[in-house]
Design a protein around this motif. Structure first.
Motif, PDB file in Angstrom:
ATOM      1  N   ALA A 142       0.820  -1.221   0.000  1.00 13.56           N
ATOM      2  CA  ALA A 142       0.000   0.000   0.000  1.00 13.56           C
ATOM      3  C   ALA A 142       0.853   1.269   0.000  1.00 13.56           C
ATOM      4  O   ALA A 142       0.523   2.252  -0.672  1.00 13.56           O
ATOM      5  CB  ALA A 142      -0.914  -0.006   1.215  1.00 13.56           C
ATOM      6  N   THR A 143       1.966   1.243   0.742  1.00 17.70           N
ATOM      7  CA  THR A 143       2.733   2.490   0.887  1.00 17.70           C
ATOM      8  C   THR A 143       3.484   2.880  -0.389  1.00 17.70           C
ATOM      9  O   THR A 143       3.996   3.990  -0.479  1.00 17.70           O
ATOM     10  CB  THR A 143       3.739   2.380   2.054  1.00 17.70           C
ATOM     11  OG1 THR A 143       4.492   1.174   1.867  1.00 17.70           O
ATOM     12  CG2 THR A 143       3.029   2.339   3.393  1.00 17.70           C
ATOM     13  N   ASP A 169       2.651  -1.666   5.076  1.00 18.63           N
ATOM     14  CA  ASP A 169       3.928  -1.177   4.560  1.00 18.63           C
ATOM     15  C   ASP A 169       4.764  -2.451   4.340  1.00 18.63           C
ATOM     16  O   ASP A 169       5.673  -2.770   5.105  1.00 18.63           O
ATOM     17  CB  ASP A 169       4.594  -0.246   5.582  1.00 18.63           C
ATOM     18  CG  ASP A 169       5.905   0.328   5.051  1.00 18.63           C
ATOM     19  OD1 ASP A 169       6.031   0.458   3.815  1.00 18.63           O
ATOM     20  OD2 ASP A 169       6.806   0.619   5.857  1.00 18.63           O
ATOM     21  N   THR A 170       4.408  -3.143   3.265  1.00 20.96           N
ATOM     22  CA  THR A 170       4.921  -4.492   2.998  1.00 20.96           C
ATOM     23  C   THR A 170       6.436  -4.573   2.951  1.00 20.96           C
ATOM     24  O   THR A 170       7.031  -5.558   3.397  1.00 20.96           O
ATOM     25  CB  THR A 170       4.330  -4.979   1.655  1.00 20.96           C
ATOM     26  OG1 THR A 170       2.912  -4.875   1.751  1.00 20.96           O
ATOM     27  CG2 THR A 170       4.726  -6.394   1.316  1.00 20.96           C
ATOM     28  N   VAL A 171       7.077  -3.546   2.383  1.00 20.29           N
ATOM     29  CA  VAL A 171       8.533  -3.624   2.215  1.00 20.29           C
ATOM     30  C   VAL A 171       9.293  -2.721   3.197  1.00 20.29           C
ATOM     31  O   VAL A 171      10.482  -2.467   3.024  1.00 20.29           O
ATOM     32  CB  VAL A 171       8.932  -3.314   0.747  1.00 20.29           C
ATOM     33  CG1 VAL A 171       8.500  -4.446  -0.166  1.00 20.29           C
ATOM     34  CG2 VAL A 171       8.343  -1.996   0.276  1.00 20.29           C
ATOM     35  N   GLY A 172       8.585  -2.246   4.223  1.00 20.41           N
ATOM     36  CA  GLY A 172       9.255  -1.440   5.262  1.00 20.41           C
ATOM     37  C   GLY A 172       9.879  -0.181   4.697  1.00 20.41           C
ATOM     38  O   GLY A 172      11.008   0.174   5.031  1.00 20.41           O
ATOM     39  N   TYR A 173       9.118   0.537   3.844  1.00 19.89           N
ATOM     40  CA  TYR A 173       9.658   1.635   3.051  1.00 19.89           C
ATOM     41  C   TYR A 173       9.274   3.010   3.590  1.00 19.89           C
ATOM     42  O   TYR A 173       9.983   3.984   3.415  1.00 19.89           O
ATOM     43  CB  TYR A 173       9.115   1.454   1.632  1.00 19.89           C
ATOM     44  CG  TYR A 173       9.551   2.458   0.606  1.00 19.89           C
ATOM     45  CD1 TYR A 173      10.863   2.473   0.152  1.00 19.89           C
ATOM     46  CD2 TYR A 173       8.644   3.376   0.084  1.00 19.89           C
ATOM     47  CE1 TYR A 173      11.253   3.392  -0.814  1.00 19.89           C
ATOM     48  CE2 TYR A 173       9.028   4.293  -0.882  1.00 19.89           C
ATOM     49  CZ  TYR A 173      10.335   4.300  -1.324  1.00 19.89           C
ATOM     50  OH  TYR A 173      10.724   5.189  -2.277  1.00 19.89           O
ATOM     51  N   GLU A 178       5.321  10.267   6.784  1.00 17.81           N
ATOM     52  CA  GLU A 178       4.681   9.941   5.503  1.00 17.81           C
ATOM     53  C   GLU A 178       3.481   9.005   5.702  1.00 17.81           C
ATOM     54  O   GLU A 178       2.427   9.168   5.091  1.00 17.81           O
ATOM     55  CB  GLU A 178       5.727   9.267   4.601  1.00 17.81           C
ATOM     56  CG  GLU A 178       5.250   9.010   3.194  1.00 17.81           C
ATOM     57  CD  GLU A 178       6.287   8.220   2.402  1.00 17.81           C
ATOM     58  OE1 GLU A 178       6.799   8.765   1.421  1.00 17.81           O
ATOM     59  OE2 GLU A 178       6.567   7.052   2.771  1.00 17.81           O
ATOM     60  N   TYR A 179       3.657   8.014   6.604  1.00 17.46           N
ATOM     61  CA  TYR A 179       2.584   7.031   6.851  1.00 17.46           C
ATOM     62  C   TYR A 179       1.384   7.738   7.497  1.00 17.46           C
ATOM     63  O   TYR A 179       0.228   7.494   7.141  1.00 17.46           O
ATOM     64  CB  TYR A 179       3.130   5.942   7.779  1.00 17.46           C
ATOM     65  CG  TYR A 179       2.437   4.596   7.727  1.00 17.46           C
ATOM     66  CD1 TYR A 179       1.880   4.086   6.565  1.00 17.46           C
ATOM     67  CD2 TYR A 179       2.363   3.808   8.877  1.00 17.46           C
ATOM     68  CE1 TYR A 179       1.282   2.826   6.540  1.00 17.46           C
ATOM     69  CE2 TYR A 179       1.769   2.543   8.859  1.00 17.46           C
ATOM     70  CZ  TYR A 179       1.225   2.064   7.692  1.00 17.46           C
ATOM     71  OH  TYR A 179       0.643   0.822   7.669  1.00 17.46           O
TER      72      TYR A 179
END
Ligand code: KIV
Ligand code: ZN
Length: 508
Positions: A142-143, A169-173, A178-179
């Motif tokens: 999603a992020t 935030d599947t890839v910890g990005y 921002e979130y």
């Protein structure tokens, strides 16, 4: 006061950690501890991913009556049907459907257009809804998705009946600011958002999973997905204990209710370590060995004068008690059973007898038996998967003037086989003999030894990681003789490899 729901995914996303795979019995045992922790939702697995996962979601659904039980599913009709078959006996089942929404995933992984994913979302959620009212929908990645498109997908999911929508935030990005902004935007853009609980799910690739989760909670998220000890894919998931203790310790700031019984946090952390062999780093917040240790003179002086000077939480609040002498060789079965129960293990009569016998052996060799010793005995005797290879006898000769030599007897399918080998040291000699007898060709990826308690008579705990044909397993063994502990850990891992090769989902 509003409540933040704790959705524990240790048994699903956590189990995706390298080397963390658990067998059926271990998953049920851990699910019972999650129930004692009072988590709101247990994500028990991904039923369509393997027969083993299907079986464990089914068993947990049958046995755990407190928390809701979730099962993950892709948007395919078969995945959703399979998830329901595994979940249908749960007291409060939840189907958790997911599909990716970022252009990167659409283009390279799914090879689908935005419209196709949108259509699939509505169809899959509607299908799940025919089975249960309790449907969660997640937009994977999603992020890194276009917020306007993300909003359309979420709106379609809620229209089709999703009662929880998750923004992972599947890839910890992402970053906390921002979130937080994304959560605020979505609450404005998704017209029907009030009809669903907003959930978040963060990975720790940049070390911000907990900070991101807390920022999202401040901006409208009311369910947080997390794992015990923060285990999970790659760098792991947001750590349950860190989020819960942040919300509890800083209630003055966050002002939310959480249902977790915090005294069960440390037992949960220890149990997970026993099952998976994945050690918690000493400096890990809340559950690390040094989390409450004050080393510097100035700090020690302050704490002795008044704990509040340097201690923002009491160790007892998270279930850490002083390691006290609890049992000795004269302790009876009754005292043993009480202590095992207070550590959170409900053992069957057979397992209790087995563990008691082993305790007596340890107490004979060691004057004092501590809680940590008992946990190691239980891990070693009870959490083991059924033995295919059974170590019967082992003798090792080693010293500065002799070539380390080992003789080993192993029972394989009721047949006693023995052999001997030399090695570079006693452990190497033992391992060479064991692999000769079992004719296994696994590769030793990791070997570690820990003293469970202090003192030269302490039990040694050995953890190994073995790899064979792309399958990785951990093995543990504990004994007052560390060469024995090493042999037991190796055999435990070989048994796990053997178990993985058998048809999945067949508890033996
Ligand atoms: O990280 C992720 O996106 C997931 C989803 C399946 C929820 O684990
Ligand atoms: Zn995840």
């Amino acid at each position: 006061m509003e409540r933040v729901l704790i959705f524990d995914t240790t048994l699903r996303d956590g189990e995706q950690s390298p080397g963390a795979s658990m067998n059926l019995g271990e998953k049920v045992l851990f699910a019972r501890q999650l129930e004692r922790l009072n988590v709101d939702v247990i994500e028990a697995g991904f039923p369509a991913s393997s027969p083993g996962d299907f079986e464990s979601v089914k068993r947990i659904s049958q046995e755990i009556r407190g928390p809701q039980i979730a099962g993950l599913a892709r948007t395919t009709p078969k995945d959703i049907d399979t998830a329901w078959q595994a979940l249908k006996q749960a007291r409060a089942p939840r189907i958790h459907v997911f599909i990716a929404t970022s252009d990167i995933h659409l283009k390279y992984k799914l090879r689908k257009s935005r419209e196709e994913v949108l259509e699939e979302t509505g169809r899959a959620v509607a299908q799940a809804k025919r089975y249960t009212d309790n449907v969660e929908f997640s937009c994977e990645d999603a992020t890194r998705s276009d917020p306007d498109y993300l909003a359309r997908v979420l709106e379609a999911a809620i229209d089709a009946g999703a009662t929880t929508v998750n923004i992972p935030d599947t890839v910890g990005y992402t970053t906390p600011t921002e979130y937080a902004k994304l959560l605020t935007q979505l609450r404005q853009k998704v017209k029907n958002i009030k009809k669903a609980v907003v959930s978040i799910h963060c990975h720790d690739d940049l070390g911000m999973a907990v900070a991101n989760s807390l920022a999202a909670i401040e901006n409208g998220a009311r369910q947080v997905e997390c794992t015990v000890n923060g285990i999970g894919e790659r760098a792991g998931n947001a750590s349950m204990e860190e989020i819960v203790m942040a919300l509890k310790t800083r209630k003055d700031f966050f002002n939310f209710e959480v249902g977790i019984l915090t005294e069960q946090i440390y037992p949960a952390s220890r149990l997970l370590t026993s099952i998976t062999g994945i050690q918690v780093p000493p400096n890990k917040a809340i559950v690390g060995a040094n989390a409450f240790a004050h080393e510097s003179g100035i700090h020690q002086d302050g704490v002795l004068k008044e704990k509040i000077t340097y201690e923002i939480m009491k160790p007892e609040t998270v279930g850490i008690t002083q390691s006290t002498l609890i049992l000795g060789k004269h302790s009876g079965r009754h005292a043993f059973r009480d202590r095992v129960l207070s550590l959170g293990y409900e053992l069957s009569e057979t397992h209790l007898n087995q563990a008691f016998q082993r305790f007596k052996d340890v107490a004979d060799k060691k004057k004092q038996v501590f809680d940590e010793d008992l946990e190691a005995i239980i891990a070693d005797e009870i959490l083991r998967i059924p033995d295919f290879y059974k170590l019967v006898n082992m003798n090792v000769v080693s010293g500065s003037t002799t070539v380390p030599t080992s003789t080993v007897q192993i029972e394989i399918g009721g047949k006693l086989i023995q052999d001997a080998a030399f090695g570079d040291g006693p452990v190497d000699a033992a391992y060479k003999t064991i692999s000769k007898i079992t004719k296994t060709k696994s590769h030793l990826v990791k070997f570690s030894v820990n003293a469970i308690t202090s003192g030269t008579d302490a039990q040694g705990e050995v953890m190994v990681i073995l790899e064979e044909s792309g399958i990785r397993v951990t093995g543990q063994g504990a004994h007052t003789d560390i060469i024995m502990a090493a042999a037991k850990a190796y055999i435990n891992a070989l048994n796990k490899l053997e178990y993985q090769k058998r048809p999945k989902g067949v508890p033996s």
